[in-house]
Design a protein around this motif. Structure first.
Motif, short mmCIF file in Angstrom:
data_model
loop_
_atom_site.label_atom_id
_atom_site.label_comp_id
_atom_site.label_asym_id
_atom_site.label_seq_id
_atom_site.Cartn_x
_atom_site.Cartn_y
_atom_site.Cartn_z
N LEU A 1 76.55 42.47 -15.94
CA LEU A 1 77.78 42.02 -16.60
C LEU A 1 78.83 43.11 -16.61
N HIS A 2 78.41 44.36 -16.76
CA HIS A 2 79.35 45.48 -16.72
C HIS A 2 80.04 45.57 -15.36
N ILE A 3 79.29 45.38 -14.29
CA ILE A 3 79.88 45.43 -12.94
C ILE A 3 80.90 44.32 -12.76
N VAL A 4 80.58 43.13 -13.24
CA VAL A 4 81.52 42.01 -13.15
C VAL A 4 82.79 42.32 -13.93
N LEU A 5 82.65 42.94 -15.10
CA LEU A 5 83.83 43.31 -15.88
C LEU A 5 84.69 44.34 -15.15
N ARG A 6 84.07 45.25 -14.46
CA ARG A 6 84.83 46.23 -13.67
C ARG A 6 85.67 45.56 -12.59
N LEU A 7 85.16 44.46 -12.06
CA LEU A 7 85.85 43.79 -10.97
C LEU A 7 86.84 42.73 -11.45
N ARG A 8 86.51 42.02 -12.53
CA ARG A 8 87.30 40.86 -12.93
C ARG A 8 87.99 40.98 -14.29
N ALA A 9 87.58 41.89 -15.13
CA ALA A 9 88.20 42.03 -16.46
C ALA A 9 88.23 43.50 -16.83
N ARG A 10 88.98 44.28 -16.08
CA ARG A 10 88.93 45.74 -16.21
C ARG A 10 89.50 46.24 -17.52
N ALA A 11 90.32 45.45 -18.19
CA ALA A 11 90.93 45.90 -19.44
C ALA A 11 90.22 45.34 -20.67
N ALA B 1 73.70 35.01 -17.87
CA ALA B 1 74.26 34.24 -16.76
C ALA B 1 75.42 33.37 -17.23
N GLY B 2 75.27 32.78 -18.42
CA GLY B 2 76.37 32.00 -18.97
C GLY B 2 77.59 32.86 -19.26
N ALA B 3 77.37 34.06 -19.79
CA ALA B 3 78.49 34.97 -20.04
C ALA B 3 79.16 35.38 -18.73
N LEU B 4 78.35 35.65 -17.69
CA LEU B 4 78.91 35.98 -16.38
C LEU B 4 79.76 34.83 -15.85
N ALA B 5 79.29 33.60 -16.03
CA ALA B 5 80.05 32.45 -15.55
C ALA B 5 81.39 32.33 -16.27
N ILE B 6 81.39 32.58 -17.59
CA ILE B 6 82.64 32.52 -18.35
C ILE B 6 83.63 33.57 -17.85
N VAL B 7 83.14 34.80 -17.65
CA VAL B 7 84.02 35.88 -17.21
C VAL B 7 84.59 35.59 -15.82
N LEU B 8 83.76 35.02 -14.95
CA LEU B 8 84.19 34.76 -13.57
C LEU B 8 85.10 33.54 -13.46
N ASN C 1 75.76 32.96 -28.80
CA ASN C 1 76.32 34.27 -29.15
C ASN C 1 76.83 35.02 -27.92
N TRP C 2 76.13 34.91 -26.79
CA TRP C 2 76.60 35.58 -25.59
C TRP C 2 77.82 34.88 -24.98
N LEU C 3 77.93 33.58 -25.18
CA LEU C 3 79.16 32.90 -24.76
C LEU C 3 80.34 33.37 -25.60
N ILE C 4 80.11 33.62 -26.89
CA ILE C 4 81.16 34.19 -27.74
C ILE C 4 81.56 35.57 -27.23
N VAL C 5 80.58 36.38 -26.84
CA VAL C 5 80.86 37.70 -26.26
C VAL C 5 81.77 37.56 -25.05
N ALA C 6 81.46 36.62 -24.15
CA ALA C 6 82.25 36.45 -22.94
C ALA C 6 83.68 36.01 -23.26
#
Length: 465
Positions: free
Chosen positions: A76-86, A134-141, A442-447
């Motif tokens: 999830l951290h890697i995905v944030l670096r690529l898609r939600a850097r801020a 995986a659900g959090a990754l899907a939300i971020v992406l 809870n992880w969807l809330i995180v995303a």
């Protein structure tokens, strides 16, 4: 320093500001990585201490319980670096640490109860953690712009109500459960749709309050020390109050009813800034609780268990306060620094891996550990509220504050219940307790919080409503 055409010296402030803006997202992600590594080291240490405390040796199985959460969090951290850097750098490490501590304590309880292999609660929690991440990754992406949720305000409202009603559909509802909040899909797995329903309702509340804020903040009638809203503005609050009471009556779920009503009142206060809404909301909540305790037998029992927890008759009866008393004794046994992971007896409390995961951790980590866990929740909620307050988008502000307040209120209700501060309800401790539906929600809330924070920091501010 450069010289302008009019001969006056100027500095390259514009270029410097642009460079600083480019460095900020990278700094946020580096800070997140450092905190994440620190959290994962604590989780790995907790799992190792569980093994050493229970058997005196290190079982190779600890690599699963320490390695899988690490792999999920780093992904999830890697995905944030690529898609939600801020995005906010504190939310992911805190959620990872709380989830990891919960898995470590559930694993400790599985060892004590001789539940090993993939049928153990801790193994299931690992699987649910993977699904939740995986659900959090899907939300971020996929949710590149969270403001699109605003367009479907009423769709989410109907979806939230539908999710709450799913347990009443013949063939889906789980028979024999204490509360009608569970569904069974094909007999393969059980799920609590109300956990997702609270997220859908939070989106609906945010969109609805943005649309109706002007009428809700209109001048009312001055009486005594406050300005009371007009009767037609009271309508939405009364509707949500009746829905919450309906949940308590039909589903026998006191916790979810209180949570949904409390979330709406908090978001209503943020939207209007009027203290009168809080006063009315608290009054209705107290009145509803008293009414339910007098009319509904199971709610009356919960109040009796709370007020007379140490009475012998209350302890010994079916559905009495035995579990509550055992949890309190466990917390007392922990003292200041705890017995140590793997060296206490939290397994003496019924359903310790779920309803009473907090007293289990309190017994083995002590008062210091309990305060540290509560501090993590406090920081998580404060970061979520800060995410909302930092933006000028009313929808994002209400949604972030509402979701963060939901986590904080759920922690207060659950911790207050197991410590006998308030009557015990059927909620779970966020991130810590065993249970797939709660962990996924809870992880969807995180995303969603990560997405909102990224938009607040990196995009122009837009006001909706």
């Amino acid at each position: 320093m450069t010289t302008a055409t009019d001969g006056k010296p100027t500095t390259d402030t514009t270029v410097m500001k642009a460079l600083r803006r480019l460095r900020v997202p990278q700094t946020q992600r580096n800070r997140e990585l450092g905190l994440l590594v620190f959290a994962l080291v604590i989780v790995a240490g907790a799992v190792a201490l569980v093994e050493l405390g229970t058997s005196g040796t290190l079982n190779p199985q600890i690599f699963y319980y320490a390695g899988i959460p690490a792999a999920l969090a780093i992904s999830l951290h890697i995905v944030l670096r690529l898609r939600a850097r801020a995005a906010d750098p504190f939310v992911l490490p805190i959620a990872t640490l709380l989830t990891g501590l919960g898995i470590a304590e559930i694993y400790r309880l599985d060892i004590a109860n001789d539940r090993l292999g993939w049928d153990a609660f801790s193994a299931r929690q690992l699987v649910w953690a993977a699904i939740a991440t995986a659900g959090a990754l899907a939300i971020v992406l996929l949710l590149r712009n969270y403001r699109v949720l605003f367009r479907y305000t009423y769709v989410f409202g109907f979806a939230g109500i539908a999710l709450l009603m799913l347990p009443f559909i013949p063939g889906l509802g789980l028979a024999g459960a204490n509360a009608s909040v569970w569904i069974s899909v094909g007999g393969l797995f059980q799920f609590q749709p109300g956990e997702l329903g609270k997220i859908a309702l939070a989106i609906f509340f945010a969109g609805y309050l943005v649309r109706t804020r002007e009428s809700l903040t209109s001048v009312g009638t001055r009486f005594l020390w406050m300005t009371w809203p007009r009767a037609r503005e009271l309508g939405p609050l009364l509707v949500i109050w009746f829905i919450s009471l309906g949940i308590i009556v039909l589903q026998r779920d006191l916790g979810t009813g209180l949570l949904i009503f409390g979330m709406f009142v908090a978001m209503l206060y943020v939207a209007t800034g009027k203290t009168s809404w809080v006063v009315i909301g608290v009054t209705l909540a107290v009145a509803g609780a008293v009414l339910a305790s007098q009319v509904l037998t199971y709610v009356g029992w919960r109040f009796a268990n709370w007020l007379n927890a140490f009475d012998t008759e209350i302890i010994d009866r079916v559905g009495g306060s035995f579990q509550l008393v055992q949890g309190i004794f466990g917390l007392a046994q922990g003292g200041l620094i705890g017995t140590g992971l793997g060296q206490g007896r939290p397994y003496l409390t019924p359903v310790a891996e779920s309803d009473y995961i907090f007293p289990s951790l309190g017994e083995e980590l002590g008062l210091v550990g309990v305060f540290a866990i509560l501090a993590l929740y406090m920081v998580f909620a404060s970061r979520g509220i800060r995410i909302g307050v930092a933006g000028q988008d009313d929808f994002g502000k209400l949604l972030a504050v509402g979701l963060s307040f939901t986590i904080a209120l759920q922690v207060f209700i659950m911790v207050g219940g197991v410590t006998r501060l308030i009557p015990l309800t059927g909620l779970t401790t966020p991130f810590l307790a065993a249970g797939g539906s709660s962990l996924i929600a809870n992880w969807l809330i995180v995303a969603i919080l990560l997405r909102i924070s990224d938009a607040v920091r990196s995009r122009p501010r837009v006001v909706i409503g």
